[in-house]
Enzyme design. Structure first.
Site, PDB file in Angstrom:
ATOM      1  N   THR A  95       0.850  -1.195   0.000  1.00 23.45           N
ATOM      2  CA  THR A  95       0.000   0.000   0.000  1.00 23.45           C
ATOM      3  C   THR A  95       0.885   1.244   0.000  1.00 23.45           C
ATOM      4  OG1 THR A  95      -1.752  -1.208   1.097  1.00 23.45           O
ATOM      5  CG2 THR A  95      -1.881   1.178   1.220  1.00 23.45           C
ATOM      6  N   ASN A 122      -5.146 -10.872  -7.051  1.00 21.46           N
ATOM      7  CA  ASN A 122      -5.203 -11.484  -5.720  1.00 21.46           C
ATOM      8  C   ASN A 122      -6.449 -12.332  -5.490  1.00 21.46           C
ATOM      9  OD1 ASN A 122      -5.920  -8.643  -5.994  1.00 21.46           O
ATOM     10  ND2 ASN A 122      -6.782  -8.837  -3.947  1.00 21.46           N
ATOM     11  N   GLN A 169       1.306 -10.255  -5.862  1.00 20.11           N
ATOM     12  CA  GLN A 169       0.977 -11.690  -5.929  1.00 20.11           C
ATOM     13  C   GLN A 169       1.942 -12.458  -6.832  1.00 20.11           C
ATOM     14  OE1 GLN A 169      -1.101 -13.111  -3.939  1.00 20.11           O
ATOM     15  NE2 GLN A 169      -2.203 -11.332  -3.133  1.00 20.11           N
ATOM     16  N   SER A 217       5.088  -6.849  -1.392  1.00 24.60           N
ATOM     17  CA  SER A 217       4.722  -6.937   0.011  1.00 24.60           C
ATOM     18  C   SER A 217       5.259  -8.239   0.597  1.00 24.60           C
ATOM     19  CB  SER A 217       3.197  -6.906   0.104  1.00 24.60           C
ATOM     20  OG  SER A 217       2.822  -6.878   1.441  1.00 24.60           O
ATOM     21  N   GLY A 218       5.984  -8.130   1.724  1.00 26.54           N
ATOM     22  CA  GLY A 218       6.611  -9.326   2.294  1.00 26.54           C
ATOM     23  C   GLY A 218       5.632 -10.360   2.819  1.00 26.54           C
ATOM     24  N   HIS A 219       4.497  -9.891   3.384  1.00 25.38           N
ATOM     25  CA  HIS A 219       3.638 -10.857   4.087  1.00 25.38           C
ATOM     26  C   HIS A 219       2.852 -11.773   3.160  1.00 25.38           C
ATOM     27  CE1 HIS A 219      -0.499  -8.963   3.905  1.00 25.38           C
ATOM     28  NE2 HIS A 219       0.218  -7.910   3.576  1.00 25.38           N
ATOM     29  N   THR A 256      13.816   5.291  10.359  1.00 23.51           N
ATOM     30  CA  THR A 256      14.722   4.174  10.644  1.00 23.51           C
ATOM     31  C   THR A 256      14.136   2.893  10.073  1.00 23.51           C
ATOM     32  OG1 THR A 256      15.446   5.305  12.628  1.00 23.51           O
ATOM     33  CG2 THR A 256      15.908   2.944  12.517  1.00 23.51           C
ATOM     34  N   CYS A 301     -17.448  -9.594   2.658  1.00 26.25           N
ATOM     35  CA  CYS A 301     -18.662 -10.218   3.185  1.00 26.25           C
ATOM     36  C   CYS A 301     -19.029  -9.607   4.526  1.00 26.25           C
ATOM     37  CB  CYS A 301     -18.347 -11.689   3.373  1.00 26.25           C
ATOM     38  SG  CYS A 301     -19.754 -12.707   3.508  1.00 26.25           S
TER      39      CYS A 301
HETATM   40  N1  PLP Z   1      -1.918  -5.360  -4.050  1.00 26.70           N
HETATM   41  C1  PLP Z   1      -2.342  -6.619  -4.044  1.00 26.70           C
HETATM   42  C2  PLP Z   1      -2.535  -7.330  -5.345  1.00 26.70           C
HETATM   43  C3  PLP Z   1      -2.611  -7.267  -2.849  1.00 26.70           C
HETATM   44  O1  PLP Z   1      -3.042  -8.534  -2.851  1.00 26.70           O
HETATM   45  C4  PLP Z   1      -2.421  -6.558  -1.635  1.00 26.70           C
HETATM   46  C5  PLP Z   1      -2.750  -7.191  -0.344  1.00 26.70           C
HETATM   47  O2  PLP Z   1      -3.874  -7.576  -0.079  1.00 26.70           O
HETATM   48  C6  PLP Z   1      -1.964  -5.240  -1.688  1.00 26.70           C
HETATM   49  C7  PLP Z   1      -1.719  -4.666  -2.907  1.00 26.70           C
HETATM   50  C8  PLP Z   1      -1.725  -4.447  -0.415  1.00 26.70           C
HETATM   51  O3  PLP Z   1      -0.586  -4.956   0.216  1.00 26.70           O
HETATM   52  P1  PLP Z   1      -0.151  -4.564   1.724  1.00 26.70           P
HETATM   53  O4  PLP Z   1      -0.951  -5.421   2.615  1.00 26.70           O
HETATM   54  O5  PLP Z   1       1.313  -4.922   1.800  1.00 26.70           O
HETATM   55  O6  PLP Z   1      -0.360  -3.117   1.895  1.00 26.70           O
END
Ligand code: PLP
Length: 674
Positions: free
Chosen positions: A73, A161, A191, A211-213, A249, A338
């Site tokens: 984001t 996603n 993704q 995005s790492g997670h 930082t 939902c």
């Molecule tokens: N873009 C896509 C395609 C995503 O799947 C996501 C996460 O749901 C994001 C952006 C946002 O990522 P973050 O959670 O790192 O802000």
């Protein structure tokens, strides 16, 4: 094996053990600030540089810049801000810029929201234009060709996603080139990381957020690639970290963890190959097709990530499927946002123009490249168990007929209730106030249970319910069913269903136990009490509203006081204290059948699905002080059950907060109670 099977990796993943270890190490030993010039700082700096080098090499960033940030984001904001600032400068300098900010119709919400926000804030006032996708979820290149000449910034994604659909970035790049377009191009690569080969510097892409997670790193760490020569404006100003690109930082714990994930990607041994993932994908598809005949996949299987499936099952809402999978401890998500009351259709699927029922009942199943064959085998077994659970509860056609059930069943849709009264001994039933959307389910249920329908009656006669009655007759292959005339009666096994008219509407009274009152208020049916047709405790079953059922005594009495809520941590002590308490599972029968885990092992439990609550209230109200503890999956349905009993005058109807999800976390404490 009844462990959780996590198939929601497109939302987030667990953290790779090596990443946990690296994060721990960074916190315990390598805690230095990479901007410090002493040895501790230099060690942190070395880690930071090492992770960046590895990421750059894996992503092929060449001469481009790669900065660490908090996630996609933020990366999206930075990319949009950079491009839009450059556009404003160009325009202020009298240069021509395109008038459109074009984004794919299936982009993550962060993209259009960021475009709209910065466009407004910077006073650019360009026009946001959604780029349509085709039925396969891929960008409409013809439309893009028409827009590209006037496009100032283009935002597309590498893979979606919700559906896993892989974009044709090569074709988009060709289009940009053919038209000599000078639009800035951002590609959301969230993704794609770890699933698609990326060689960014070799492409025309200006900005690529990560995005790492989404790939086994913790939440709060991400990266942004910026092509060499692409304009850049920092989002955060301050101490000049990240070579001035992003002050603040650095999140060294996250960077260390991400570094471990990238190292695993690099070693080629930790994660499954694309070919292996494709085999897992096929196995899941085969199991889903066996479990849910009629299933429709909402994405082209061959053009999508092998790690993502998106599907709908005719006749089943995403909420029902989520509840079912959750009972089997398979964590999936609805493809749609939902709310407890109503599922909003997925905008991604709507953009692909899939039929409305599929867009609002979709399920996404996604896994990460760390998954192993054993987990897939167990996932397939549980998926098939879910199919079996639906069959044994008549929610899917079944070869073997389950035993007919006696009693009163409430089916609801959108605040409307259809009631089904059945008599097992005579295998006969009556349907009251059929709702159009429930007709397929009702027909399937009646056929599967082998009931013969004695009557389909309406309390009032709005046009749509008449049509629903007709549709149900047709679905059951019945040409005609006699109605119950005014003041008429119908024998249902040993019981009698009587029609009484009240204020121009019909009320159906079953013995003195139940009255089906349509939309009539209690005031309107009070004369039936005086006539001795009802008692103050007759269970009133209405055709509308949130309240599950009522009685005249309750309607005339004091409203119930605050709800009685019990936290899972207090359940054990509560049960010790109230030895006569009854634990009541209000999940539906198919969820109970799919269950692989007995959270309340050893504790006496009653199973009363919410749809059969009305049938049971009379018995419970005989002992209004005996504690009832309602529970369900997450606490919503149990809250409704407890509120209903409380309003009926039961003084000890509790609900378990957070449902089984919270109770599972307290398993050990519960064992003590048993
Ligand atoms: N873009 C896509 C395609 C995503 O799947 C996501 C996460 O749901 C994001 C952006 C946002 O990522 P973050 O959670 O790192 O802000």
């Amino acid at each position: 094996m009844n462990t959780e099977i996590y198939l929601d990796s497109n939302a987030t993943t667990s953290v790779l053990p090596a990443a946990v270890a690296a994060a721990k190490q960074a916190m315990e030993q390598g805690y230095g600030n990479p901007s410090s010039t002493h040895a501790t700082g230099l060690q942190a700096k070395a880690l930071l540089d090492g992770v960046r080098r590895r990421a750059s090499s894996l992503l092929g960033t060449g001469e481009g810049r790669l900065m660490f940030n908090s996630g996609a984001t933020e990366g999206i904001q930075t990319a949009v801000l950079s491009a839009l600032c450059a556009l404003r400068e160009r325009r202020d300098a009298g240069k021509h810029i395109g008038s459109l900010l074009v984004y794919g119709a299936t982009e993550h919400k962060a993209v259009p929201e960021a475009l709209a926000h910065w466009n407004r804030l910077l006073g650019l006032n360009l026009e946001l234009r959604k780029l349509p996708v085709d039925a396969q979820g891929r960008h409409d290149l013809q439309v893009l060709g028409e827009l590209i000449g006037d496009t100032a910034m283009l935002c597309t994604m590498a893979a979606n996603n919700e559906t896993g659909v892989i974009s044709d970035l090569t074709a988009i790049a060709q289009l940009l080139q053919q038209h000599g377009a000078d639009a800035y191009w951002m590609v959301d690569c969230v993704q794609a990381l770890g699933k698609l080969k990326l060689n960014l510097a070799a492409t025309r892409i200006d900005y690529a957020p990560f995005s790492g997670h989404k790939l086994y790193a913790p939440k709060g760490i991400g990266m942004l690639y910026v092509r060499n020569g692409a304009p850049f404006t920092p989002l955060l100003m301050g101490g000049g970290q990240e070579a001035g690109l992003r002050s603040g930082t650095e999140n060294m714990t996250g960077i260390a963890a991400l570094g471990a994930v990238l190292a695993a990607l690099d070693d080629g041994k930790t994660f499954r190959s694309h070919a292996e993932l494709a085999v897992f994908h096929e196995r899941l598809v085969a199991s889903l097709e066996r479990a849910f005949p009629g299933i429709v996949f909402n994405m082209p299987l061959a053009l999508s990530l092998p790690t993502t499936l998106n599907f709908s099952v005719p006749g089943l809402s995403s909420k029902e499927l989520l509840d079912l999978f959750d009972a089997a401890r398979v964590r999936v998500s609805s493809g749609s946002a939902c709310s407890a009351a109503k599922a909003l259709p997925s905008y991604v699927l709507e953009a692909m123009q899939v039929p409305q029922w599929r867009a609002s009942s979709a399920i996404r199943m996604s896994f990460g490249p760390l998954i192993d064959a054993q987990t897939i085998t167990e996932a397939c077994a549980r998926i098939e168990r879910c199919g079996e659970a639906l069959r044994s509860n008549c929610l899917l056609p079944s070869a073997s007929s389950p035993t007919p059930h006696d009693g009163v069943l409430q089916l609801t849709f959108d605040g409307f209730s259809t009631w089904l009264i059945s008599d097992a001994a005579s295998a006969t039933c009556v349907v009251i106030d059929p709702v159009a959307a429930l007709v397929p389910r009702l027909a399937a249920l009646l056929r599967c249970q082998g009931y013969s329908v004695r009557a389909i009656v309406l309390t009032a006669a709005p046009a749509d319910q008449g049509a629903a009655r007709q549709a149900l007759l047709q679905a059951l292959g019945l040409e005609y069913l006699a109605d119950i005339g005014t003041e008429g009666e119908l024998a249902l096994g040993q019981q009698t269903l009587r029609r009484v008219d009240c204020e121009g509407q019909a009320v159906y009274v079953l013995g003195q136990a139940f009255a089906f009152t349509g939309t009539l208020a209690s005031r309107a049916i009070a004369p039936l009490l005086e006539a001795g047709l009802l008692t103050p405790d007759t269970v009133l079953c209405s055709a509308r509203g949130e309240q599950l059922c009522s009685t005249l005594r309750a309607e005339q009495g004091q409203p119930a006081s605050a709800p009685l809520q019990l936290d899972a941590k207090d359940l054990s002590a509560f049960l010790q204290q109230h030895r006569d308490a009854i634990l009541v599972d209000v999940r539906e029968g198919h969820e109970q059948a799919a269950c692989v885990d007995d959270v309340f092992e050893g504790l006496a439990m009653h199973s009363v699905p919410l749809s059969r609550l009305a049938e049971q209230v009379g018995a419970w109200l005989q002992q209004p002080q005996r504690p009832l503890v309602f529970f369900c999956r997450s606490g919503n349905r149990s809250a409704r059950a407890s509120a209903c009993l409380r309003s009926l005058g039961h003084s000890a109807a509790w609900q378990l907060n957070g449902g089984l999800a919270m109770a599972a976390a307290m398993r050990e404490t519960l064992a003590i109670a048993a």
